[in-house]
Every structure is written in C-alpha cells, then in structure tokens.
Design an enzyme around this catalytic site. Structure first.
Site, PDB file in Angstrom:
ATOM      1  CG  HIS A 138      21.755   7.587  15.695  1.00 30.85           C
ATOM      2  ND1 HIS A 138      20.756   7.024  14.939  1.00 30.85           N
ATOM      3  CD2 HIS A 138      21.439   7.326  16.992  1.00 30.85           C
ATOM      4  CE1 HIS A 138      19.877   6.449  15.730  1.00 30.85           C
ATOM      5  NE2 HIS A 138      20.276   6.618  16.987  1.00 30.85           N
ATOM      6  CE  LYS A 159      18.311   9.282  18.797  1.00 34.44           C
ATOM      7  NZ  LYS A 159      18.439   8.063  19.610  1.00 34.44           N
ATOM      8  CG  ASP A 177      17.577   6.149  12.296  1.00 31.15           C
ATOM      9  OD1 ASP A 177      17.862   5.896  13.470  1.00 31.15           O
ATOM     10  OD2 ASP A 177      17.952   5.464  11.334  1.00 31.15           O
ATOM     11  NE  ARG A 243      19.545  21.638  40.888  1.00 32.27           N
ATOM     12  CZ  ARG A 243      19.081  21.375  42.108  1.00 32.27           C
ATOM     13  NH1 ARG A 243      19.852  20.734  42.989  1.00 32.27           N
ATOM     14  NH2 ARG A 243      17.868  21.746  42.455  1.00 32.27           N
TER      15      ARG A 243
END
Length: 311
Positions: A138, A159, A177, A243
C-alpha cells in the site's frame, strides 16, 4: 493459478505450434531452460523434464545419426507428463518421431525461426520477469529524477496529494494506492500499477483523476525500479527524528533491503519538496557525496582543533 503457460510463450514469441495442441495450457514453473543433448545421447539420469526444452541444430544433427529405433526411444524419453513444451529452433524440420511422441503425451512442440542462443536469452528474460517473486504494498510509486521512490504511510496521511504535487513539478507517476512489486534480481525490485488503476490517482474530496489525460503521457510510466522508500507519519511531539542523516534505516521487501527514510507530517511542511530533495540527496550519495558524513568530519575536526588549542 499458473503465471505462465505454453500458450503465453507461443503468443509472445510468435511460435509455430507443430503438435501436442492439447497441452498448450501446461504451466511453466521455472525460468531455467534445457538443451537435451545428453538425453538424445541416451543419458536420462538427470533429465530436467520440468523445464522448457530447446532443440537446436547441434542436437538435431546428432539425432540424425541415430538409428530409427534409437530415435523413437529418445524422443519418447523427452516427452514426459511434466514437460511443459519442446521448441525446435532455426526453423528446422521437426522429426516425425518427436511429433508422434508429443501427440501421445500431449506435449506441445513448437518451432521458431530464431537462433537457439538468441531464443534462450529472450526466453530466460521473459520467464524470469513473469515468474519473479511478487508482492503488493500500500503506497505510491513515483519516478523522481530517475529515482524510484515508494511513498508509504497510513491511510489519509497525504500520500496521493503529495504525489499529485510531484507530478505537477514534472515527475512521473507509476502507481497509486496499490503497488505491485516483483523481485527481478537479487537486489532489484520493480514496481508497477495493477491494470485496473493504472495512471489513476485518488484525491480525497476530488475523486479519481486520470494523470495521463490531465498532464500528458510524460507524467506517467508503466514500471520503475524501487530505490528509496519514504514513510510518511504524523508528527509525534515526543519522538526523536533523525536530524543529521548518518543513520541509515532499511526496509525488507521480499528478499531485498531498500533504504528507508521517515518523514514526519505536520502543517506547514512542503512534503513534495522534501521528497524531491531526498531523491536528489540519494542520487548524490550513490555518486559518493554524503553531506551528513562531510558535516560529521568537519565537526570532529573542529572539536579536535579546539581541544588542541586549549592544550
């Protein structure tokens, strides 16, 4: 359900069906091919009957030197109940003994005008592609600057909307999808869209849109090698996110590990730009330029220089 049958090979390579028509629905279970030279010489101890058999000029030239009794026995030995089919190459005449044995066991015998080695190459590529291990994920697959980026995340995280923005920025949609993935090689995963939803994008509140119709043929592609996974997740206040970028996370799909980045989603973040830059940075790393490592080395040098000055 078999992925590949003999009739698929006949249609794909425009083969002439000579005999054994009843067996054209026989499944092909392996991409390995066999040239039964030893078997025509009478050695059947290790005969790989489950493979597609190719008989070229060398095999038929040797076969012509055998007696009639030997010819009949050898061809009957080639035609087994698990043999998917036999292909005679270079447009050569098919021996009557092979036709008789194939009709008896319903083993399809086909003829090709191609050279044996060339047909072996094309058949192997075709069968490896069709018989490769597959799965479905997915997510959304986008081609960004030549990098196949699989965007994953929970339903509703954004998305498809991010994919739409990336398409508007000139990148190409592969699948939305549901992404069908096949492992074509040990380290190669190729994704494509199911035929039913190819070129389609679902945007909540807008519905289904056809990307190729709206943005043109240059906005889509049928398949793409997956090189990078970007997982979108809702921002968690107490969670520590990378980070610097020194730690590389991977995700295993079938038998292949793919580099994975986790991008937190919150209002004000331009996900399309972030993913675009992530793809460019991934390309730079593959070319040997790692900004995180360069920064880490500069930092370590600065610290070492500072300690040296204190001494």
């Amino acid at each position: 359900m078999a992925k590949v049958r003999i009739k698929d090979v006949i249609d794909t390579f425009n083969l002439e069906l000579i005999s054994g028509e009843e067996g054209i629905n026989r499944p092909i279970t392996t991409s390995d091919l066999s040239r039964p030279g030893l078997e025509l010489a009478g050695f059947f101890d290790y005969y790989p009957a489950e493979r597609l058999q190719l008989i070229g000029m060398s095999e038929l030239t040797f076969f012509d030197k055998l007696s009639e009794a030997e010819q009949k026995v050898r061809m009957e030995g080639l035609c087994r109940d698990i043999t998917p089919g036999i292909i005679v190459t270079r447009g050569q005449e098919v021996p009557a003994e092979l036709i008789a044995a194939s009709e008896r066991e319903s083993v399809p015998v086909m003829r090709s005008n191609m050279k044996t080695t060339r047909l072996v190459s094309h058949l192997t590529n075709f069968l490896e592609s069709k018989l490769a291990p597959t799965t479905a994920v997915h997510g959304v697959l986008i081609d960004i600057y030549g990098v196949g980026v699989l965007i994953t995340g929970k339903s509703g995280v954004g998305k498809s909307e991010t994919a739409l923005e990336l398409v508007k920025r000139g990148h190409r949609l592969v699948a939305d999808d549901c992404v069908e993935i096949r492992q074509e090689d040990q380290d190669t995963l190729v994704g494509n869209a199911p035929e039913l939803i190819e070129h389609l994008l679902e945007i909540r509140g807008l519905g289904i849109i056809n990307v190729m119709t709206l943005f043109g043929a240059g906005a889509v592609r049928s398949n793409k090698k997956i090189s990078l996974i970007i997982n979108l997740e809702l921002w968690e206040k107490n969670k520590q996110y990378d980070r610097v970028g020194l730690d590389e996370e991977t995700m295993k799909i079938i038998d292949t590990d793919i580099t994975k980045l986790t991008v937190p989603v919150r209002p004000g973040r331009n996900l399309a730009v972030i993913i675009e830059v992530a793809a460019m940075n991934f390309r730079l790393k593959r070319m040997g330029v790692n900004a995180a490592e360069q920064f880490s080395n500069r930092l370590n040098n600065a610290i070492s220089q500072g300690e040296h000055e204190e001494l």
